[in-house]
Scaffold this active site. Structure first.
Site, PDB file in Angstrom:
ATOM      1  CG  ASP A  30      -1.779  -1.235   1.295  1.00 15.20           C
ATOM      2  OD1 ASP A  30      -2.244  -1.708   0.258  1.00 15.20           O
ATOM      3  OD2 ASP A  30      -1.931  -1.772   2.412  1.00 15.20           O
ATOM      4  CE  LYS A  60       3.234  -2.419  -4.361  1.00 15.64           C
ATOM      5  NZ  LYS A  60       2.771  -2.094  -3.015  1.00 15.64           N
ATOM      6  N   GLY A 110      -4.107  -4.463  -4.523  1.00 12.23           N
ATOM      7  CA  GLY A 110      -5.104  -3.474  -4.895  1.00 12.23           C
ATOM      8  C   GLY A 110      -4.369  -2.226  -5.310  1.00 12.23           C
ATOM      9  CG  HIS A 111      -1.548  -1.986  -7.774  1.00 12.30           C
ATOM     10  ND1 HIS A 111      -0.740  -2.688  -8.621  1.00 12.30           N
ATOM     11  CD2 HIS A 111      -1.063  -2.206  -6.535  1.00 12.30           C
ATOM     12  CE1 HIS A 111       0.200  -3.313  -7.914  1.00 12.30           C
ATOM     13  NE2 HIS A 111       0.013  -3.040  -6.648  1.00 12.30           N
ATOM     14  CD  GLN A 164       0.827  -8.728  -2.472  1.00 12.37           C
ATOM     15  OE1 GLN A 164       1.637  -9.329  -3.142  1.00 12.37           O
ATOM     16  NE2 GLN A 164      -0.422  -8.613  -2.829  1.00 12.37           N
TER      17      GLN A 164
HETATM   18  P1  IMP Z   1      -2.718 -12.915   1.670  1.00 14.95           P
HETATM   19  O1  IMP Z   1      -1.750 -12.342   0.683  1.00 14.95           O
HETATM   20  O2  IMP Z   1      -4.162 -12.719   1.259  1.00 14.95           O
HETATM   21  O3  IMP Z   1      -2.398 -14.347   2.004  1.00 14.95           O
HETATM   22  O4  IMP Z   1      -2.572 -12.115   3.044  1.00 14.95           O
HETATM   23  C1  IMP Z   1      -1.415 -12.216   3.854  1.00 14.95           C
HETATM   24  C2  IMP Z   1      -1.046 -10.874   4.471  1.00 14.95           C
HETATM   25  O5  IMP Z   1      -0.627  -9.982   3.440  1.00 14.95           O
HETATM   26  C3  IMP Z   1      -2.197 -10.169   5.180  1.00 14.95           C
HETATM   27  O6  IMP Z   1      -1.692  -9.466   6.298  1.00 14.95           O
HETATM   28  C4  IMP Z   1      -2.701  -9.187   4.142  1.00 14.95           C
HETATM   29  O7  IMP Z   1      -3.373  -8.099   4.720  1.00 14.95           O
HETATM   30  C5  IMP Z   1      -1.401  -8.780   3.497  1.00 14.95           C
HETATM   31  N1  IMP Z   1      -1.564  -8.300   2.125  1.00 14.95           N
HETATM   32  C6  IMP Z   1      -1.784  -9.034   1.027  1.00 14.95           C
HETATM   33  N2  IMP Z   1      -1.871  -8.232  -0.052  1.00 14.95           N
HETATM   34  C7  IMP Z   1      -1.674  -6.985   0.364  1.00 14.95           C
HETATM   35  C8  IMP Z   1      -1.607  -5.724  -0.305  1.00 14.95           C
HETATM   36  O8  IMP Z   1      -1.721  -5.599  -1.525  1.00 14.95           O
HETATM   37  N3  IMP Z   1      -1.360  -4.638   0.504  1.00 14.95           N
HETATM   38  C9  IMP Z   1      -1.182  -4.754   1.842  1.00 14.95           C
HETATM   39  N4  IMP Z   1      -1.240  -5.909   2.487  1.00 14.95           N
HETATM   40  C10 IMP Z   1      -1.474  -7.010   1.767  1.00 14.95           C
END
Ligand code: IMP
Length: 432
Positions: free
Chosen positions: A18, A21, A45-46, A228
């Site tokens: 977040d 990017k 989420g971009h 991420q």
């Molecule tokens: P997962 O990727 O859905 O398995 O989530 C694992 C961890 O990564 C969690 O804490 C999510 O909130 C975090 N996470 C996954 N994708 C994002 C992102 O795009 N931005 C911020 N946190 C993320």
């Protein structure tokens, strides 16, 4: 390399994701010939603002909003075909002239049982939930590494797909039914649904590694778009509160089939403060009015899940760690405008544990949870900076803040974000 040179550039998040990017990718995509995503899936989420219109992309590279660019979803990404179809359709519905999209044959697919498992596993963790996005990301990568996954190329072969799907559905259903006591999707149902995506995948599928390497040979500009952030990396992040892929720079090589000697620059996108979603320790977290203010001013609510993000001051321990594990060549500082109007701004320059000063980001979460931030305080600025185009025109205190970040991280700042729009970007150094 200066302006006009050809380059391969990796863009990564340096904090917990977040960092903004999407906007930086969108800005750099203008000069890139190819934009490639290399890891993660629709957990990302971009948010990209073009003119007055806001787009939220989860799976498709942000370059898609630039007509004429080639966009690639690399082998390191996990693809939910239902999301792919929906996302493409919503862009078409909004009249976006889409650029060309290729999807790598070797990319793994997210299946309905992955989503069910993600939910069931989270529920089962009780108080120790990871706070996943419940999009099936972790279970899809787990299948990849346990060599049970289904790839795009497998889905294009009817017999191969039917056999793998039957075997996997049976196995997962036993697990879901007996261990998690949850309802399951039947094999025929899944096959029927996924047969509906075959034509779409066939249209876009390719050996993308070959396409990218050929493009590099012919001197094209390639932008590798990370999702991420470094602290969510499966190896280097705050394990187990991480995602299941490699958002760090090395992930771009693995997730596309491009060798490290072909990479010219690594840009770390870094927010002027820190945020985190999901669980886990966060040393500079502000559980007070200042945290609320930053959340409000920075619109810090998840693009994918809508969850409020936890907010805190800039953390140099994290920035230095991230610089090291990514080999950053430049920083793109985002959301500097969010800090406008504050009397004082704090920077965490080290951690304190009992009486000991800690400069390295600890591997142990127990240790991290006990770390107290050591702050340096800088004067803020009151001016609106959202229309500033040149670094020299920023208020003196904003420049001092940026200079201090460069001094502490030892990485030059190439881009500064002062608002959501493409145009609200100050270029300090051209990257392509
Ligand atoms: P997962 O990727 O859905 O398995 O989530 C694992 C961890 O990564 C969690 O804490 C999510 O909130 C975090 N996470 C996954 N994708 C994002 C992102 O795009 N931005 C911020 N946190 C993320």
């Amino acid at each position: 390399m200066g302006c006009g040179d050809l380059a391969t550039v990796i863009l990564v998040g340096t904090q917990w994701g977040d960092e903004g990017k999407g906007k930086v990718t969108d800005f750099l995509a203008e000069k890139a010939d190819i934009v490639v995503r290399f890891q993660g899936g629709n957990n990302a989420g971009h948010t990209v603002v073009v003119g007055d219109t806001e787009f939220k992309l989860h799976l498709i590279p942000s370059g898609i909003l630039h007509p004429g660019k080639l966009c690639i979803i690399g082998n390191g990404v996990v693809i939910d075909p239902a999301v792919l179809q929906k996302e493409l359709q919503s862009l078409i519905d909004r009249g976006i002239p889409l650029s060309k999209l290729l999807i790598d044959h070797r990319a793994h697919l997210i299946m309905p049982y992955h989503r069910l498992l993600d939910e069931a596993e989270e529920k089962n963790r009780g108080a120790n939930q990871l706070g996943t996005t419940k999009r099936g990301i972790g279970p899809a990568y787990a299948d990849k590494y346990s060599r049970e996954g289904i790839r795009v190329v497998d889905m294009l072969d009817d017999q191969e797909f039917a056999e793998k799907l039957k075997k996997n559905t049976n196995n997962k259903n036993r697990l879901l039914d007996k261990y998690y006591q949850t309802t399951v999707d039947e094999y025929d149902q899944t096959q029927l649904e996924y047969n509906g995506y075959v034509a779409l995948l066939r249209k876009h599928a390719a050996d993308c590694g070959e396409v990218i390497n050929e493009a590099i040979k012919s001197g094209k500009n390639i932008l590798f778009e990370g999702a991420q952030g470094a602290l969510l990396d499966i190896d280097f992040g705050t394990y187990p509160y991480v995602t299941s892929s490699h958002p760090t720079a090395a992930g771009a090589c693995l997730g596309t089939g491009v060798g490290p000697t072909n990479i010219d620059k690594v840009i770390g996108v870094i927010k002027a403060y820190t945020t985190r979603v999901g669980e886990g320790p966060f040393p500079t977290e502000l559980n007070d009015q200042m945290g609320d203010l930053i959340r409000r001013q920075g619109h810090e609510f998840g693009t994918t899940t809508g969850r409020p993000r936890r907010c805190g001051w800039f953390d140099v321990v994290i920035a230095r760690y991230s610089t090291r594990i990514n080999g950053l060549s430049h920083l793109a500082v985002t959301k500097l405008d969010v800090l406008s109007g504050l009397a004082e701004i704090k920077i965490c320059i080290a951690y304190k544990l009992n009486d000991q000063i800690i400069n390295n980001f600890p591997a142990s979460l127990k240790v991290l949870a006990q770390c107290e931030p050591v702050y340096e305080t800088m004067p803020g600025w009151q001016e609106d900076i959202t229309e500033i185009k040149n670094i020299a025109d920023l208020p003196l205190n904003a420049r001092r803040y940026l200079d201090r970040l460069t001094e502490l991280t030892e990485v030059p700042v190439a881009l500064i974000g002062v608002g959501q729009k493409r145009s609200q970007t100050i270029v300090v150094e051209e990257l392509f």
